[in-house]
Each structure stands twice: as structure tokens, then as C-alpha cells.
Design an enzyme around this catalytic site. Sequence first.
Site, mmCIF file in Angstrom:
data_model
loop_
_atom_site.group_PDB
_atom_site.id
_atom_site.type_symbol
_atom_site.label_atom_id
_atom_site.label_comp_id
_atom_site.label_asym_id
_atom_site.label_seq_id
_atom_site.Cartn_x
_atom_site.Cartn_y
_atom_site.Cartn_z
ATOM 1 N N GLY A 1 0.834 -1.205 0.000
ATOM 2 C CA GLY A 1 0.000 0.000 0.000
ATOM 3 C C GLY A 1 0.859 1.242 0.000
ATOM 4 O O GLY A 1 2.082 1.162 -0.136
ATOM 5 N N GLY A 2 0.216 2.366 0.163
ATOM 6 C CA GLY A 2 0.926 3.633 0.172
ATOM 7 C C GLY A 2 1.958 3.682 1.285
ATOM 8 O O GLY A 2 3.037 4.242 1.142
ATOM 9 N N ASP B 1 -10.351 7.352 6.089
ATOM 10 C CA ASP B 1 -9.957 6.591 4.901
ATOM 11 C C ASP B 1 -10.766 5.298 4.833
ATOM 12 O O ASP B 1 -10.226 4.212 4.680
ATOM 13 C CB ASP B 1 -8.448 6.318 4.927
ATOM 14 C CG ASP B 1 -7.881 6.052 3.538
ATOM 15 O OD1 ASP B 1 -8.608 6.311 2.550
ATOM 16 O OD2 ASP B 1 -6.746 5.585 3.433
#
Length: 846
Positions: A514-515, A629
Amino acid sequence: MVKMKLVKWVPLILAVVLLGFIGHGSHASFTPVDNYLIACGSSKNVTFLGHTFVPDLVQSSISLKSQGNSIVATSNSSAPFAVYQSARVFPGTASYKFGIEQEGRHWVRLYFYPLPDSGHNLTSASMTVITENFVLLNNFSFKNYNGSYMFKEYAINVTSDSLTVTFIPSNNSVAFINAIEVVSVPDELIPDQALALSPSGPFSGLSEFALETVYRLNMGGPLLTAENDTLGRTWENDEKYLHVNSSAVSVSVSPATIQYRAAATPQIGPNWVYATAQTMGNSNVANSNFNITWVFPVDPNFTYFVRYHFCDIMSVSMNTLVFNLYINSDLAFGSLDLSTLTGYLAAPYYKDFVSNSSADTDTLTISVGPDTRADFINALLNGLEIMKINNEARSLDGISPVETLLVSQPSKKNKMGIIIGSVVGASAALVFISLCYCFLVARRSKTPQQGSTWLPLPLYGNSQTMTKMSTTSQKSGTASCISLASSNLGRLFMFQEIMDATNKFDESLLLGVGGFGRVYKGTLEDGTKVAVKRGNPRSEQGLAEFRTEIEMLSKLRHRHLVSLIGYCDERSEMILVYEYMANGPLRSHLYGTDLPPLSWKQRLEICIGAARGLHYLHTGAAQSIIHRDVKTTNILLDENFVAKVADFGLSKAGPAIDQTHVSTAVKGSFGYLDPEYFRRQQLTEKSDVYSFGVVLMEVLCTRPALNPVLPREQVNIAEWAMSWQKKGMLDQIMDSNLAGKVNPTSLKKFGETAEKCLAEHGVDRPSMGDVLWNLEYALQLEETSSALTEPEDNSTNHIPGIPLTPLEPFDNSLSMIDGVNSGTDADAEDAATSAVFSQLVNPRGR
Ligand SMILES: *[C@@H]1O[C@H](CO)[C@@H](O)[C@H](O)[C@H]1NC(C)=O
Ligand SMILES: *[C@@H]1O[C@H](CO)[C@@H](O)[C@H](O)[C@H]1NC(C)=O
Ligand SMILES: *[C@@H]1O[C@H](CO)[C@@H](O)[C@H](O)[C@H]1NC(C)=O
Ligand SMILES: *[C@@H]1O[C@H](CO)[C@@H](O)[C@H](O)[C@H]1NC(C)=O
């Protein structure tokens, strides 16, 4: 880097002559209020690229202070350009102070050339260059540099009436400088906000950052120099950065063709930039579907501001050129249709992004590629700028902040040090507010909680930093800070334990990327299965998110929130250890994998679980928490398909009781982002409700929140599904696996719930508690109907005889809620949830 090698002189001079000849008067000029061009150590005016550099000590608004006398060095023969013919050499710390008439961004341009015949060994000089607030160069030496001279350009927002540029020699050498420019930049040139990628979301507050130009390119065109640009910028040709040379074909038109309409101005880029471009060439050849890609070596420890410049100089009619922009492997912008955006052909346009380098290489790659749905397969790019953004230490080179660089000088405390020290001190508050990811301490009147403390890990272990941080927070009175070590944050793992658990981060155990970084499956010594999230140490955003996640999760325990087992911050690692969720993210059970489709009942139960987790965040904890998020990849499923909300990296404490919102830079994921939050930058729990509405639609329709490949009206699931919901025809676009297997009243309730969540205005959206209630009800409707049609199924917890007409929430009996509750696993940790239910039954303030 905008650095010209010696071999570049010939084309440079040719370009200058050529452009000087045809380029005059082709663009409106900008007159900078502050306009210092100084030739250091020179005794006469020097002309370079049409600009006059004056001797450094003739203007009263410039002063020079130095430890020890500075030395003038000159050379008549060897300098590559006139501007490098002289230098001032400093044996100790020295500063030029420029009086600033108009606050705002200024170019700070530095010219260095170690004059070989000056009588000093300047090649071995090692120096650090700082302003009051920012580190520009840290221990730079020509010995380790592969060019013969160096030009550096920075864009710094000056917010006082002077700017001081300080040169600090290191390693017992000297410092030197040949020429300096300090020139006003028009305000509109660099915006405060741009779109950040991976994780995607708006990036605000750019105006506070210092930028360093690392690349500025004129695609498919000649080198443009200060003379040809109203802001004195240099634009290089792009060819040496093209990944595959043959992929691009350059096109050009006369600069006079370029018409500045709304978007760009001649300050954004001169018409010379827009009059040339790289394109895919003949668009109708077979297999023309490829990207044009440029590869730029960059320092991976920094984040970059990227500006694409476009001008459709090749289409013959409107709306024929539609293409995609990528940065690294991320889609930065899909289906860009320039003629729709500008309303004209040959009208300049630009787009800004903020991105890190690509995860595994020290490069930033920029691509443009065709949108295969367009009439013509083609793409173009006219210009590109890549600017480095200062890091948390307010540095553009290394990780030492201005304070430590000044302090590490062996200097006696002389006048200069004090002057700089006090300037630095004054700006320290700003510095540390941005360093400090402090949360507002929100206190709920019902449960007054003392000293809710939220604070970051010390950055780089700099004790000075920590002291300043706490001073800041005391002054502001809105936040209080402690260090991680002093609170109970779960188990602290040794790095070796993590290595053993993950078999040295064996790639076969990789669960996802992921980020923030990579997630591995691991097994602890006692056999417990865990998920190990290893942050990318280069990611600055990662550090803040790492802290937030630890702090948030260690305070929260709930059946529907993923539990944090511990963390590891040894050797500047950022590792989080969670309970292992065997069935992975919800999204992978919806689409994009071969996993069997979920039944309607399973989907409802999962949505209910996630809603419970969020409801607990919003109301169950002492302090309201906004997740920020919410998306299908952040809802994880355990071995029994119990849903748990994960990834608290962006979470924020909610508004205090006397406030209605938290003002904050917009973060989150596109497709899920609350439009109201985006517009007003005011965060409330209702932003999570919006994102959850997107999740509900995704669960029903099994497609991504944003799918740029689809026809325009379908790209965004929120808009698309809402249009069908409004027609009462949501079943037309739902997952075909569900066809005929969903009770229509259950579906209706579900659709209405999602619709309310997606309301344009936060006030019109239900609370997570209402959402939970409605989903429970949809489940009831489903179970009741299946009980009615399949009487043999007695195992379900339904309430016989429940009316099948939709009811409004809260005009219902307690027993129904109890009934639902008894059907779920109401163990001790759900105590908070029952408190929630009592609120539901007896809602206040409605
Ligand atoms: C040097 O340039 C400045 C600014 O262009 C001008 O005012 C000044 O007269 C020049 N001096 C000489 C000696 O040419
Ligand atoms: C410079 O910074 C100040 C204070 O942060 C801000 O108000 C201003 O808009 C900034 N200017 C530019 C051009 O970014
Ligand atoms: C990035 O930072 C790390 C740690 O501070 C350092 O070792 C490395 O050299 C830096 N990389 C570059 C390209 O400067
Ligand atoms: C262009 O590059 C992006 C990002 O790497 C990639 O996802 C896309 O498939 C590429 N398009 C083509 C046509 O190769």
C-alpha cells in the site's frame, strides 16, 4: 537538475541566438518587485543571458556579514560564463541579507564555479547553505560532484522584510559563491494545493514549503534560457530522459499560434514551451497503444511537486485527443480532454501533482498514454517541471535542520550567530507546528478525560526539536504532546523477532502493498499468526501515519476494529504488528479475484460489522475519532468473515464538543472522498459516513469506487449508483450474482441507506448509528423473507411477523434491536456498542 554541462555550450549559444532572433516580444512580461542579481566579488557589472548582475556590495538593501574577512577571487580565462568569473570566498560563516519589499515566493538562484586559477583550492571547499528557515545545501563539495559548475534554483516563500542566505564552511575548508539571484515570483505560479498520489488525495499547504527545481523541460523543443522566459527560468530539452527514444515524435507550431486562455498565463510557461511537444506520432498505426515515458533520477528521500504543461497543438478538431497521465505506476489523471478543459485548441493548460519516487527505484517516472476509448489514439506533453519539496527537517538536502547546522559550527557566539539564532527562533513555532502531528484535545462532556495525549515520535532523535515542540503546544493551549515511549502502546518488538516471524520479509508471505509500505504474513514464536506492516522508511507521510496508527489503535479495542499487537521502531524501521485477518480485504471478495461471490446475507453482515466499528470510533471512545480513509480495502475479514475496520493512519480526533468540525488538509482516497469535506476542508464524522455510502454501493455493484475505463457517467460509483437509486432501479446495476437472490425490501432498505449516506451535505447524512440501525433492519428483512420462503430454516435469528413495509428508524420497539443484538456475539467488548444502542433507542437531539 537544471545543470548545463560544458558540452552543452554550443547548443545553448545556438538556442540563445536563435530565440533571441525570433522570440522577441512574443510574451507579456512580469516585473518583479524584488529583483536582486548580484555578481559576488565582482568589481563591475556582468551581463549573462540578457540580465545584468551588479557587484554584490553596491546596493544599500544588501548587506554582507562574515566571520573573518571574505576574499575576492577572480579569473579571466576559465569561467564557463561571465557570471562565474568572480567569487567571494568565506573562511567562516557568512550571510548576505536582502531587503524584501514584497512578501511571497522568491526565486533564490545560486551560481557556483570553483575558479581554478583564483589562488584558492575551491574544488575541495565543503559548504552548507541555509536561509532563515530552510537548508538548501548540506556539506556540498565539488570533489564529489560530476559537473564543472553548478546552478541551483529554489522557490522560497519569504514572509518577512528580509531574506538571509548563509554560507557555512565545513570540514575546516572555505565556502564560496559566484552569483546570487533573489527575485520575486508571481503569487499564482505555485498553488497552495495539488493532488497527491499514492495514497491519493489533495495536498494542501504547499505555500509553506520551500521548493528546489530539479527538472524543467521543454518537450520536443530547444533549450530555453533566462532570456526567453519572463521569469528567468531555464527549460531543457527532454530527449535524454525519454525511456524509449522512438516512442515519442516531436511536433511544433509557431509560438504565435499559442493563445493563452483561462488556465495558463505566460508566467506559468512561455509560449515557446507550449509550441512544441512530444506525441505518439502517427496515431493510426497498428498497435499504437503504448505510453510515452520519461525517467528521472531523484533522491528517494523527498517528495516532489510535478507540473505537466499541455497545449493541444496537433488536433484538427475539438474533443478528439483524450489521454491519461501517470506518475510512476499510478494513474495521476484519467481521460484528460484538453479541449473540454480549455474550450479551445492550442490553449495552454497545466496540471499539478505531488508524488514520491517510485517505491523500488530512485527515479520518478512520468508517462502519458492514450485513453483507448478516444476517437484517436494519441497523447502529448509540452513541458514538465519537477520540484523537490523540503522534508520534515525543513531541508532540501539531508536531514539536519537549520538549528543543528548552525549549532554544530565551532564558532564563538558572535554577533552573526545571535542574529541568525533569533530569526530562527522566531520561525521555530511554524517549523514545529508542521513537524508536530498534534491533535486537538477534544473532550466529551459526558466523559471528561484528562490529558488525552497525542504526539509524534521524536524526529531523528533531535532533543532540541522535542523541546521546541512542547513549547509550541503549551503556547497554543489546544494540543498537548508526549513522546511515544511514555505511554502504553502495546508490545515493543525487536527487529530480529520481526525478521524471524516473517522469514526475513519473505516475498512469498507478502499480503499486500500500500501507500504506507508492504504487509507480510508472519508467525510469532508462540504460533500466533500476525500481519506485519513494514513502512517504507522513505515515506515522510508514513512517519506521521505510523504514529497516528499506533496511538489510535493502542487506545481502541473493539470486536470490529483490527487489533494492534505491537510495533517495532528499531533502526528507524516503522513496523506495525496486527492480528492476522485470514480472509483479507473486503474488496478482494467483491471483484478482481477468483474468490467465490459473497451472498447477500454475508454482505449485509460484513457491512453491519464495519458500521459497528465506525460507530464505535465516532461515539464509543472517550474522544470521537474520524477514520478519514474508509474504503473496501480497509475493511478486513477474519476467518469467520467478521468484518474489522483497519488502517488508522489518517485518523483524526473529532471536533471538541463546542466545535462543529476540525479544519484540516484534505486527505483520503479518491472515489470515497466526501465532496463537502473536499470543498470546505472541514472534517466531521459525516465524511466517514459518505465514504461508507460508497462502500455500500461497491458491495452491491461489485465494481471499484472509481473506474476511469468506464464511460464518463459511470466512472464514479457514487454518481452512477445514485442515479439508478433515484430511479428506484438499483437492481439493474447490482452484482449479477445476486440476481433473484435478494429480498426486494431488503435491497430497497439498503439502497435508501446508501443514498442517505451519499447526501451532498453532511447535515443531511445519517449518523453511523442510524446507518447501523438501517442495515440491521435490511438484514432482518432478508432473514424474515428467507424464513418465510424457507420455513425449514429455523437457525436464523429473525423476528417472525416483522412488517415488510420499510419503517423509519426509531419509531420501533426495543425488542427488535434486542433481537438483533442477541443474534450477534455480544461479548464484553461490545459494552460500548450497547451504550450506543441505548442512544439509538432513546435518541437525543433529533
Ligand atoms: C550596472 O548596472 C546597473 C543596473 O543595471 C546600472 O544602474 C549601473 O549604472 C551599471 N553600472 C555600470 C558601471 O555600468
Ligand atoms: C506565503 O506564506 C504566507 C504565510 O504562510 C501565505 O499567507 C501566503 O499565501 C504564501 N504565499 C505564497 C505565494 O505561497
Ligand atoms: C536517504 O536517506 C538515507 C537515510 O538518511 C540515506 O542513507 C541515503 O543516502 C539517502 N539517499 C539519498 C539518495 O540521498
Ligand atoms: C501506461 O503506464 C501505466 C502506469 O505504469 C500502466 O498502468 C498502463 O497500463 C500503461 N499503458 C499502456 C498502454 O501501456
